[in-house]
Design a protein around this motif. Structure first.
Motif, PDB file in Angstrom:
ATOM      1  N   TYR A 156     139.567  54.202  83.329  1.00  0.00           N
ATOM      2  CA  TYR A 156     140.208  53.257  82.413  1.00  0.00           C
ATOM      3  C   TYR A 156     139.221  53.002  81.281  1.00  0.00           C
ATOM      4  O   TYR A 156     138.071  52.625  81.521  1.00  0.00           O
ATOM      5  CB  TYR A 156     140.606  51.960  83.124  1.00  0.00           C
ATOM      6  N   ASN A 192     138.043  51.443  77.436  1.00  0.00           N
ATOM      7  CA  ASN A 192     138.196  50.473  76.344  1.00  0.00           C
ATOM      8  C   ASN A 192     137.637  51.139  75.098  1.00  0.00           C
ATOM      9  O   ASN A 192     136.497  51.618  75.113  1.00  0.00           O
ATOM     10  CB  ASN A 192     137.419  49.193  76.635  1.00  0.00           C
ATOM     11  N   SER A 228     142.405  48.436  75.169  1.00  0.00           N
ATOM     12  CA  SER A 228     141.765  48.197  76.467  1.00  0.00           C
ATOM     13  C   SER A 228     142.555  48.831  77.597  1.00  0.00           C
ATOM     14  O   SER A 228     143.776  48.991  77.496  1.00  0.00           O
ATOM     15  CB  SER A 228     141.681  46.698  76.752  1.00  0.00           C
ATOM     16  N   ASP A 229     141.843  49.149  78.685  1.00  0.00           N
ATOM     17  CA  ASP A 229     142.465  49.595  79.935  1.00  0.00           C
ATOM     18  C   ASP A 229     143.384  50.794  79.742  1.00  0.00           C
ATOM     19  O   ASP A 229     144.460  50.879  80.345  1.00  0.00           O
ATOM     20  CB  ASP A 229     143.255  48.442  80.580  1.00  0.00           C
ATOM     21  N   ARG A 275     135.077  52.916  84.665  1.00  0.00           N
ATOM     22  CA  ARG A 275     135.437  52.293  83.385  1.00  0.00           C
ATOM     23  C   ARG A 275     134.415  52.637  82.310  1.00  0.00           C
ATOM     24  O   ARG A 275     133.213  52.595  82.557  1.00  0.00           O
ATOM     25  CB  ARG A 275     135.524  50.766  83.532  1.00  0.00           C
TER      26      ARG A 275
END
Lengths: 302, 302
Positions: free
Chosen positions: A11, A13, A22-23, A80
């Motif tokens: 994920y 950003n 984002s995400d 992330r």
């Protein structure tokens, strides 16, 4: 030809000069699979956490991606990445990385994936790339790997051993210079071929790519898309379309590699037209074919 | 089609990471003429000093260059430029400039040159470029100009007026961004076309060039020469072969422009293989044709 990819699922950003998001679903294996599946069925191996949105797995499956190798780590969080692009979109800076489930991840190929004939080792620790090859039942027809500056600098010996086990390497221009120790790309490409792989593709972002194969050095431009919204995933999309095109080819010769690099350039051009996978994920095989035909037409000189 | 070039003639001192050379014949009009004369006879207009070596004029004449417009300024010295290239050859720094006879030079077209059908205005003061067009007897079929950051910044209004008088502009990537005020090249190219010229060619050095014409944006790569000894004159050789190819074309349409840009890429690749004009000056039409055919073959995707 059955096509396996082992890589990251993330994920992201993303901060660009004009917008922030984002995400976003991302990661090398995701971009790769979405692009490759325009040409051939894809087998995906990668790890996610319990926060992974199952609709994303369904979306991949709907595109012909076999997600039997998608490992959901219990109690884990998906990888992330947060990155920021410069004003001209040509530089990017990592703002934060949370490895999460990728920390120490050891990919395990499902039994049904071990006969894969074409294999792509997305960027990752070189020992992990080796371990994927070790799990295959028989030598595939085509193994291509990606790598990055981190591994070139920290896992040099293992990387040199990997270069002798693969048929092709895909890296960007700065990585090719770093790996070869050369100042010019043509010299760098030749030096890298001498290290093992029969074929090398050097990606140059908005400037296209160079295909090195035997004595041949073939430059191909990028598709000139007017709108660059988010370059994230362009390189992995490039690799995906390239490998998908090769997996669908009758014979893997120079003509097939040229077609594959051209398909890579076209797929990358779709990816950069939106944030994340939004544009690439919506491209139909017919739309990809039209842009590919246009691209080939640009290059036909009469 | 008769082809006129107005530009500089120089003696260059060049410093590269590996070698240094002095008193090399150079200048935009010289590189342009050597490349263009592979395709069409060239009419050259430029100024030199009494120090100019007459054997250089004879060399140009032997290549089919009409030197009737070569003005020898009595008591004057030929323009001299000293430049240094960075380790990767992609950056250059001017160490010294002696304008000498170019200081206040006003080109005068010989009467026999005023009916030229194709005209190239090499980089120079914009008012001088206007004055060349003012001396032509009739509107030519094709006028193409080059310019640089200095004139974009200091002669903006005259340059904008020039853009409305010409058919084509050839600039490098940083100049296109500066002229347009854009961050991306595709957007920049479209913005510049809207300022007047029907065709724009943006040169990107080792990354090739982009042809803008109407709604069409066509990227073409550089020829991948392995040896870059001295990049000086690559851009002027590119323009020369491009204009020579256009002057020899039956019709100046998109196909002719693509061929012309490709010929430009090939000529530039010869130029960088030696210091100064040594390599380009020795290239035969047959050798240029072979490399052009090879280049077109690279780009044929089947």
């Amino acid at each position: 030809m059955s096509l396996l990819v082992v890589g990251s699922i993330a994920y992201d950003n993303i901060v660009t000069p004009r917008e922030t998001a984002s995400d976003l679903l991302g990661g090398s294996a995701v971009y790769f699979s979405l692009a490759a599946s325009l040409f051939a069925p894809v087998r995906l191996v990668g790890a996610v956490g319990e926060d992974f949105d199952r609709s994303h797995a369904r979306m991949l499956a709907a595109r012909g991606v076999d997600t039997a190798g998608l490992e959901v780590v219990s109690g884990g969080k998906t990888f992330r990445w947060t990155g920021e692009y410069s004003e001209d979109m040509n530089q990017r800076r990592t703002l934060s990385v949370e490895l999460n489930v990728l920390e120490g991840f050891q990919p395990r190929l499902p039994a049904g994936f071990r006969d894969s004939r074409a294999v792509f080792l997305a960027n990752g620790p070189v020992v992990t790339q080796h371990s994927v090859l070790d799990q295959l039942a028989a030598a595939p027809d085509l193994v291509v790997a990606d790598t990055m500056d981190l591994w070139i600098e920290t896992e040099r010996a293992e990387l040199e051993r990997l270069l002798r086990r693969i048929d092709g390497l895909v890296v960007n221009d700065s990585e090719a210079l770093l790996l070869s120790g050369c100042h010019g790309l043509i010299e760098a490409g030749r030096r890298i071929l001498a290290m093992g792989p029969g074929t090398l593709v050097v990606k140059k972002g908005e400037h296209g790519a160079i295909l090195f194969r035997g004595d041949r050095v073939i430059p191909l431009p990028a598709y000139p898309t007017p709108v660059v919204v988010d370059p994230t995933g362009a390189g992995d999309s490039f690799a995906g379309a390239m490998m998908g095109s090769l997996a669908a080819a009758e014979r893997i010769d120079e003509a097939a590699w040229k077609r594959a690099v051209a398909q890579g350039a076209v797929a990358a051009s779709f990816t950069v037209e939106s944030f994340g996978t939004a544009r690439l994920g919506g491209v139909s095989a017919e739309e990809a074919r039209r842009r590919f035909d246009e691209y080939c037409g640009f290059l036909r000189i009469e």
